[in-house]
Design a protein around this motif. Structure first.
Motif, PDB file in Angstrom:
ATOM      1  N   ALA A  82       2.819 -34.659 -11.276  1.00 13.72           N
ATOM      2  CA  ALA A  82       2.123 -34.473 -10.005  1.00 13.72           C
ATOM      3  C   ALA A  82       2.802 -35.306  -8.928  1.00 13.72           C
ATOM      4  N   ARG A 133       1.245 -31.590  -5.286  1.00 17.17           N
ATOM      5  CA  ARG A 133       1.872 -30.620  -6.190  1.00 17.17           C
ATOM      6  C   ARG A 133       1.541 -31.010  -7.614  1.00 17.17           C
ATOM      7  N   TYR A 134       1.378 -30.019  -8.473  1.00 16.35           N
ATOM      8  CA  TYR A 134       1.062 -30.272  -9.866  1.00 16.35           C
ATOM      9  C   TYR A 134       1.891 -29.375 -10.771  1.00 16.35           C
ATOM     10  N   ASP A 139       2.140 -26.869 -13.813  1.00 14.84           N
ATOM     11  CA  ASP A 139       1.177 -25.861 -14.256  1.00 14.84           C
ATOM     12  C   ASP A 139       0.354 -26.358 -15.439  1.00 14.84           C
ATOM     13  N   LYS A 164      -2.547 -28.534 -13.948  1.00 20.97           N
ATOM     14  CA  LYS A 164      -3.297 -28.053 -12.785  1.00 20.97           C
ATOM     15  C   LYS A 164      -4.754 -27.790 -13.171  1.00 20.97           C
ATOM     16  N   GLY A 165      -5.661 -28.300 -12.349  1.00 18.65           N
ATOM     17  CA  GLY A 165      -7.085 -28.134 -12.616  1.00 18.65           C
ATOM     18  C   GLY A 165      -7.674 -29.219 -13.488  1.00 18.65           C
ATOM     19  N   THR A 225      -5.734 -35.038 -11.132  1.00 14.79           N
ATOM     20  CA  THR A 225      -5.783 -35.182  -9.681  1.00 14.79           C
ATOM     21  C   THR A 225      -5.017 -36.432  -9.274  1.00 14.79           C
TER      22      THR A 225
END
Length: 121
Positions: free
Chosen positions: A49, A59-60, A62, A65-66, A69
Motif C-alpha cells: 500500500a 494505492r493498494y 489487489d 484491497k478492502g 488501510t
C-alpha cells in the motif's frame, strides 16, 4: 541520521487484526509518498500500500484491497497500516518506505528495518 522504525507486528490468528506503525526521525517526510512493502520467505519483496503526502490518494495491492488501510500523520511523521481479516498468506516481514515510487520498489529512498507479521491458520 534518518531512521524509519516499524512496530506493531506479531502473531495473530486468521481473521484477526494488527496495526503497524512506522515512525520517522531525522528529517521531515511530509512531502514524501509513504508505502508498505512485504517479503515472505523465499519470495521477492512486494508492494502492499502507499499514500501521498496529503493522505488524499492511496494505492493498494489487489491482494489486500478492502482489508488493509494505510494512513499517515504528518505532524507525528508516522504512517500506519491497519490490517483486518488477516490470512495466513499475509505472513511476511513488513517494511515501510518513504520516497516517490508508489508501486515501484526502487522509487523509495528510505526504508525501515521491518517487522514480522505471522498469521496462523
Amino acid at each position: 541520521q534518518v531512521q524509519l522504525v516499524e512496530s506493531g507486528g506479531g502473531l495473530v490468528q486468521a481473521g484477526g487484526s494488527l496495526r503497524l506503525s512506522c515512525a520517522a526521525s531525522g528529517r521531515t517526510f511530509s512531502r514524501y509518498v509513504w508505502a508498505w512493502f512485504r517479503q515472505a520467505p523465499g519470495k521477492e519483496r512486494e508492494f502492499v500500500a502507499a499514500i501521498n503526502w496529503s493522505g488524499g490518494s492511496t494505492r493498494y495491492a489487489d491482494s489486500v484491497k478492502g482489508r488493509f488501510t494505510i494512513s499517515r500523520d504528518n505532524a507525528e511523521n508516522t504512517v500506519y497500516l491497519q490490517m483486518n481479516s488477516l490470512k495466513p498468506e499475509d505472513t511476511a516481514v513488513y517494511y515501510c518506505a518513504a520516497g516517490s515510487g508508489w508501486y515501484r520498489i526502487n522509487g523509495y529512498d528510505y526504508w525501515g528495518q521491518g517487522t514480522q507479521v505471522t498469521v496462523s491458520s
